[in-house]
Design a protein around this motif. Structure first.
Motif, PDB file in Angstrom:
ATOM      1  N   ALA A  90      28.092  43.942  41.130  1.00 23.05           N
ATOM      2  CA  ALA A  90      27.218  44.428  40.068  1.00 23.05           C
ATOM      3  C   ALA A  90      27.777  44.096  38.692  1.00 23.05           C
ATOM      4  O   ALA A  90      27.040  43.705  37.775  1.00 23.05           O
ATOM      5  CB  ALA A  90      27.019  45.936  40.214  1.00 23.05           C
ATOM      6  N   ILE A  91      29.096  44.224  38.526  1.00 20.14           N
ATOM      7  CA  ILE A  91      29.725  43.905  37.246  1.00 20.14           C
ATOM      8  C   ILE A  91      29.617  42.413  36.953  1.00 20.14           C
ATOM      9  O   ILE A  91      29.336  41.992  35.822  1.00 20.14           O
ATOM     10  CB  ILE A  91      31.193  44.356  37.247  1.00 20.14           C
ATOM     11  CG1 ILE A  91      31.269  45.884  37.271  1.00 20.14           C
ATOM     12  CG2 ILE A  91      31.949  43.811  36.044  1.00 20.14           C
ATOM     13  CD1 ILE A  91      32.652  46.421  37.546  1.00 20.14           C
ATOM     14  N   SER A  92      29.822  41.596  37.982  1.00 23.47           N
ATOM     15  CA  SER A  92      29.773  40.144  37.788  1.00 23.47           C
ATOM     16  C   SER A  92      28.389  39.681  37.342  1.00 23.47           C
ATOM     17  O   SER A  92      28.264  38.834  36.451  1.00 23.47           O
ATOM     18  CB  SER A  92      30.174  39.440  39.086  1.00 23.47           C
ATOM     19  OG  SER A  92      30.083  38.034  38.942  1.00 23.47           O
ATOM     20  N   ILE A  93      27.348  40.241  37.953  1.00 29.03           N
ATOM     21  CA  ILE A  93      25.983  39.833  37.601  1.00 29.03           C
ATOM     22  C   ILE A  93      25.555  40.443  36.273  1.00 29.03           C
ATOM     23  O   ILE A  93      25.022  39.771  35.389  1.00 29.03           O
ATOM     24  CB  ILE A  93      25.001  40.244  38.711  1.00 29.03           C
ATOM     25  CG1 ILE A  93      25.159  39.314  39.913  1.00 29.03           C
ATOM     26  CG2 ILE A  93      23.564  40.223  38.219  1.00 29.03           C
ATOM     27  CD1 ILE A  93      24.642  37.916  39.683  1.00 29.03           C
ATOM     28  N   THR A  94      25.804  41.741  36.106  1.00 28.02           N
ATOM     29  CA  THR A  94      25.260  42.454  34.952  1.00 28.02           C
ATOM     30  C   THR A  94      25.993  42.115  33.662  1.00 28.02           C
ATOM     31  O   THR A  94      25.365  41.894  32.630  1.00 28.02           O
ATOM     32  CB  THR A  94      25.328  43.966  35.201  1.00 28.02           C
ATOM     33  OG1 THR A  94      24.706  44.249  36.445  1.00 28.02           O
ATOM     34  CG2 THR A  94      24.636  44.722  34.101  1.00 28.02           C
ATOM     35  N   GLY A  95      27.298  42.070  33.718  1.00 27.75           N
ATOM     36  CA  GLY A  95      28.055  41.899  32.489  1.00 27.75           C
ATOM     37  C   GLY A  95      28.461  40.485  32.179  1.00 27.75           C
ATOM     38  O   GLY A  95      29.003  40.220  31.098  1.00 27.75           O
ATOM     39  N   LEU A 107      37.317  40.196  35.345  1.00 22.44           N
ATOM     40  CA  LEU A 107      36.115  40.769  35.943  1.00 22.44           C
ATOM     41  C   LEU A 107      35.752  42.035  35.174  1.00 22.44           C
ATOM     42  O   LEU A 107      36.156  43.145  35.512  1.00 22.44           O
ATOM     43  CB  LEU A 107      36.349  41.082  37.424  1.00 22.44           C
ATOM     44  CG  LEU A 107      35.122  41.546  38.227  1.00 22.44           C
ATOM     45  CD1 LEU A 107      34.018  40.518  38.157  1.00 22.44           C
ATOM     46  CD2 LEU A 107      35.502  41.826  39.664  1.00 22.44           C
ATOM     47  N   THR A 108      34.990  41.862  34.116  1.00 21.64           N
ATOM     48  CA  THR A 108      34.661  42.970  33.226  1.00 21.64           C
ATOM     49  C   THR A 108      33.270  42.766  32.656  1.00 21.64           C
ATOM     50  O   THR A 108      32.672  41.693  32.776  1.00 21.64           O
ATOM     51  CB  THR A 108      35.692  43.071  32.088  1.00 21.64           C
ATOM     52  OG1 THR A 108      35.391  44.181  31.276  1.00 21.64           O
ATOM     53  CG2 THR A 108      35.683  41.806  31.242  1.00 21.64           C
ATOM     54  N   ASN A 141      37.696  33.145  37.635  1.00 18.05           N
ATOM     55  CA  ASN A 141      38.831  33.876  38.188  1.00 18.05           C
ATOM     56  C   ASN A 141      38.410  35.167  38.863  1.00 18.05           C
ATOM     57  O   ASN A 141      39.260  35.958  39.290  1.00 18.05           O
ATOM     58  CB  ASN A 141      39.832  34.172  37.059  1.00 18.05           C
ATOM     59  CG  ASN A 141      41.216  34.514  37.590  1.00 18.05           C
ATOM     60  OD1 ASN A 141      41.687  33.921  38.561  1.00 18.05           O
ATOM     61  ND2 ASN A 141      41.860  35.482  36.971  1.00 18.05           N
ATOM     62  N   GLU A 142      37.104  35.392  38.981  1.00 18.89           N
ATOM     63  CA  GLU A 142      36.606  36.648  39.528  1.00 18.89           C
ATOM     64  C   GLU A 142      36.948  36.839  41.008  1.00 18.89           C
ATOM     65  O   GLU A 142      37.261  37.963  41.409  1.00 18.89           O
ATOM     66  CB  GLU A 142      35.098  36.730  39.312  1.00 18.89           C
ATOM     67  CG  GLU A 142      34.716  36.843  37.851  1.00 18.89           C
ATOM     68  CD  GLU A 142      33.213  36.944  37.657  1.00 18.89           C
ATOM     69  OE1 GLU A 142      32.505  37.118  38.669  1.00 18.89           O
ATOM     70  OE2 GLU A 142      32.756  36.864  36.509  1.00 18.89           O
ATOM     71  N   PRO A 143      36.893  35.805  41.876  1.00 19.37           N
ATOM     72  CA  PRO A 143      37.306  36.042  43.273  1.00 19.37           C
ATOM     73  C   PRO A 143      38.753  36.503  43.394  1.00 19.37           C
ATOM     74  O   PRO A 143      39.055  37.375  44.225  1.00 19.37           O
ATOM     75  CB  PRO A 143      37.088  34.679  43.938  1.00 19.37           C
ATOM     76  CG  PRO A 143      36.031  34.022  43.114  1.00 19.37           C
ATOM     77  CD  PRO A 143      36.307  34.451  41.712  1.00 19.37           C
ATOM     78  N   ARG A 144      39.639  35.970  42.584  1.00 18.13           N
ATOM     79  CA  ARG A 144      41.045  36.411  42.625  1.00 18.13           C
ATOM     80  C   ARG A 144      41.172  37.832  42.104  1.00 18.13           C
ATOM     81  O   ARG A 144      41.982  38.625  42.620  1.00 18.13           O
ATOM     82  CB  ARG A 144      41.900  35.456  41.813  1.00 18.13           C
ATOM     83  CG  ARG A 144      41.861  34.010  42.313  1.00 18.13           C
ATOM     84  CD  ARG A 144      42.685  33.085  41.422  1.00 18.13           C
ATOM     85  NE  ARG A 144      42.566  31.703  41.847  1.00 18.13           N
ATOM     86  CZ  ARG A 144      41.601  30.877  41.484  1.00 18.13           C
ATOM     87  NH1 ARG A 144      40.653  31.314  40.647  1.00 18.13           N
ATOM     88  NH2 ARG A 144      41.555  29.642  41.913  1.00 18.13           N
ATOM     89  N   ALA A 145      40.388  38.150  41.070  1.00 22.89           N
ATOM     90  CA  ALA A 145      40.412  39.521  40.561  1.00 22.89           C
ATOM     91  C   ALA A 145      39.914  40.499  41.617  1.00 22.89           C
ATOM     92  O   ALA A 145      40.477  41.590  41.803  1.00 22.89           O
ATOM     93  CB  ALA A 145      39.554  39.609  39.297  1.00 22.89           C
ATOM     94  N   LEU A 146      38.863  40.120  42.338  1.00 27.84           N
ATOM     95  CA  LEU A 146      38.353  40.985  43.409  1.00 27.84           C
ATOM     96  C   LEU A 146      39.395  41.183  44.498  1.00 27.84           C
ATOM     97  O   LEU A 146      39.607  42.308  44.967  1.00 27.84           O
ATOM     98  CB  LEU A 146      37.085  40.376  43.999  1.00 27.84           C
ATOM     99  CG  LEU A 146      36.553  41.056  45.262  1.00 27.84           C
ATOM    100  CD1 LEU A 146      36.098  42.473  44.962  1.00 27.84           C
ATOM    101  CD2 LEU A 146      35.418  40.253  45.875  1.00 27.84           C
ATOM    102  N   LEU A 147      40.057  40.115  44.899  1.00 30.97           N
ATOM    103  CA  LEU A 147      41.051  40.222  45.963  1.00 30.97           C
ATOM    104  C   LEU A 147      42.224  41.100  45.543  1.00 30.97           C
ATOM    105  O   LEU A 147      42.739  41.890  46.345  1.00 30.97           O
ATOM    106  CB  LEU A 147      41.537  38.824  46.355  1.00 30.97           C
ATOM    107  CG  LEU A 147      42.498  38.758  47.544  1.00 30.97           C
ATOM    108  CD1 LEU A 147      41.846  39.329  48.794  1.00 30.97           C
ATOM    109  CD2 LEU A 147      42.942  37.316  47.786  1.00 30.97           C
ATOM    110  N   SER A 148      42.638  41.008  44.284  1.00 29.39           N
ATOM    111  CA  SER A 148      43.750  41.835  43.807  1.00 29.39           C
ATOM    112  C   SER A 148      43.375  43.316  43.806  1.00 29.39           C
ATOM    113  O   SER A 148      44.111  44.166  44.309  1.00 29.39           O
ATOM    114  CB  SER A 148      44.160  41.389  42.396  1.00 29.39           C
ATOM    115  OG  SER A 148      44.526  40.024  42.381  1.00 29.39           O
TER     116      SER A 148
END
Length: 438
Positions: free
Chosen positions: A240-245, A123-124, A78-85
């Motif tokens: 960075a959050i998506s890769i690191t966390g 996205l956390t 769901n990260e692409p939708r979180a980014l768009l929001s």
């Protein structure tokens, strides 16, 4: 790789084609603020370039959703939708600021809300890989606070460095390029699907910056404004959050032998959470120095001034284009140096190469302080500022002719810049530049 390149190209094309109409819209809408004391440009320039960048982001996500391999990113995460929001919210705040100049505290609150919207949609940061310790799980509140802090710091770091034509877009593009190579290596070489969203975000971010740069290079025809600088800062922090966390070092341990070895291999990208970001170390350093400088003077940390790194480069004596290229150089050195170290941290040649390039960067940085004496035979190969000036031979002029030419020379003398009523760029003022031939 081909689908990522296709997404990048479409994002860049949409951004590039929309920037021209957006410029005309900004002029009609009156989004052309007066020149302030800290500004470098001399003519009012329209803002709202972030509008074209946001639609480029939407186009990139839409195209990726219809591609075979990248469609799995939207299906499993769901990260692409979180980014768009979050991007839509921060972009709206930036557009309002470009038009109406909203208060800095309101912008800060909007940045925190946009980060919170992304956290609510998944996205956390879930855990922190710490060198020598391993994987440390975070509670929900710890992950939320760390994510919001990282997003706000990255947004303001990019916003602070946006002071010269093409500077912010170019530096973020370089950082996104280094981040894309790292994320793609984790996704493709190790087969870790959790790295796919971060790879997609980096590719789209490169497309947004590359599409906007032709309109923003010196002399810029349009500025991205806060609507653009805050937007690309949020997209960079989201990657960075998506890769690191989200990427579990336990998955990398299958290839490196142990969890500690996996954490050690990914140190160059995990340390940025504390610095905060190695890939934007230059803007982050500018942000920290600006806060310390303004607080020391008793001013608000949000008060604008002319003490940023790019302003200091201009004061040293660098031209506008050279100052931008020097900032590009340091961003590329730090970003790609961290990337090379993550690939092979045991190689001494990488360290020696970074040290050598750092020395070259220092020489370029301090070049205006020195005016070397160039031999006569080499003067044609160097810029005019380094050539020796030979005094022009004075021809014998009769006294009567000299007295007759003196008034004409006085009338035709150029008006020096800085005189009241005279513009330094055009040297046009109340006094005529042409000789009265009557």
């Amino acid at each position: 790789m081909r689908e990522y390149l296709l997404t990048l190209c479409i994002t860049a094309a949409v951004t590039y084609l929309l920037t021209g109409p957006v410029r005309k819209f900004a002029i009609v809408a009156g989004a052309m603020p007066e020149i302030r004391a800290r500004d470098v440009h001399r003519e009012p320039t329209p803002r709202l370039g972030g509008i074209a960048m946001f639609f480029g982001l939407c186009a990139g996500l839409l195209v990726a959703d219809h591609l075979t391999n990248l469609n799995e990113v939207f299906a499993k995460s769901n990260e692409p939708r979180a980014l768009l929001s979050g991007a839509a919210l921060i972009w709206l705040i930036g557009v309002l600021d470009d038009k109406f100049e909203i208060d800095a505290l309101i912008k800060l609150g909007g940045q925190m809300i946009a980060a919170g919207v992304m956290v609510m949609q998944g996205l956390t940061i879930l855990w922190l890989p710490i060198p020598g310790v391993g994987n440390v799980a975070l509670t929900q509140w710890q992950g939320t606070l760390l994510t919001v802090a990282l997003v706000v710091i990255t947004i303001n770091a990019v916003n602070f460095v946006d002071g010269l034509d093409g500077l912010a877009a170019g530096m973020v593009c370089i950082a996104a390029g280094a981040f894309f190579l790292y994320a793609y290596r984790i996704w493709y070489s190790y087969g870790i699907e959790a790295a796919a969203p971060g790879t997609l975000f980096a590719a789209i971010l490169m497309g947004m910056c590359l599409g906007f740069l032709p309109h923003n290079m010196h002399p810029a025809r349009i500025f991205m404004g806060d609507s653009g600088s805050m937007l690309i800062g949020l997209v960079l922090s989201a990657g960075a959050i998506s890769i690191t966390g989200q990427v579990d070092p336990d998955a990398l341990a299958l290839f490196t032998g142990s969890e500690k070895a996996a954490v050690h291999q990914t140190v160059p990208v995990y340390i940025p959470l504390l610095l905060p970001l190695t890939i934007i170390a230059v803007p982050a350093a500018d942000l920290v120095l600006a806060i310390v400088r303004r607080t020391w003077r008793g001013q608000s940390p949000f008060a604008a001034d002319r003490g940023h790194l790019h302003h200091r480069l201009l004061e040293i004596g660098h031209s506008h284009s050279r100052a931008v290229l020097i900032m590009y150089f340091w961003s590329a050195l730090i970003g790609f140096g961290a990337l090379a170290y993550s690939v092979n941290s045991a190689s001494m040649w990488i360290v020696l190469g970074v040290v050598f390039l750092s020395a070259v960067g220092l020489v370029l940085l301090l070049l205006p302080r020195f005016t070397p004496r160039v031999p006569v035979w080499a003067q044609r190969f160097v810029p005019p500022r380094y050539r020796r000036r030979s005094p022009a031979p004075e021809a014998a002029v009769p006294a009567e002719a000299a007295e007759a030419e003196a008034p004409a020379a006085a009338e035709s003398a150029p008006v020096p810049a800085g005189v009241s009523g005279v513009h330094g760029a055009t040297a046009i003022g109340a006094r005529s530049r042409f000789v009265d031939r009557r």
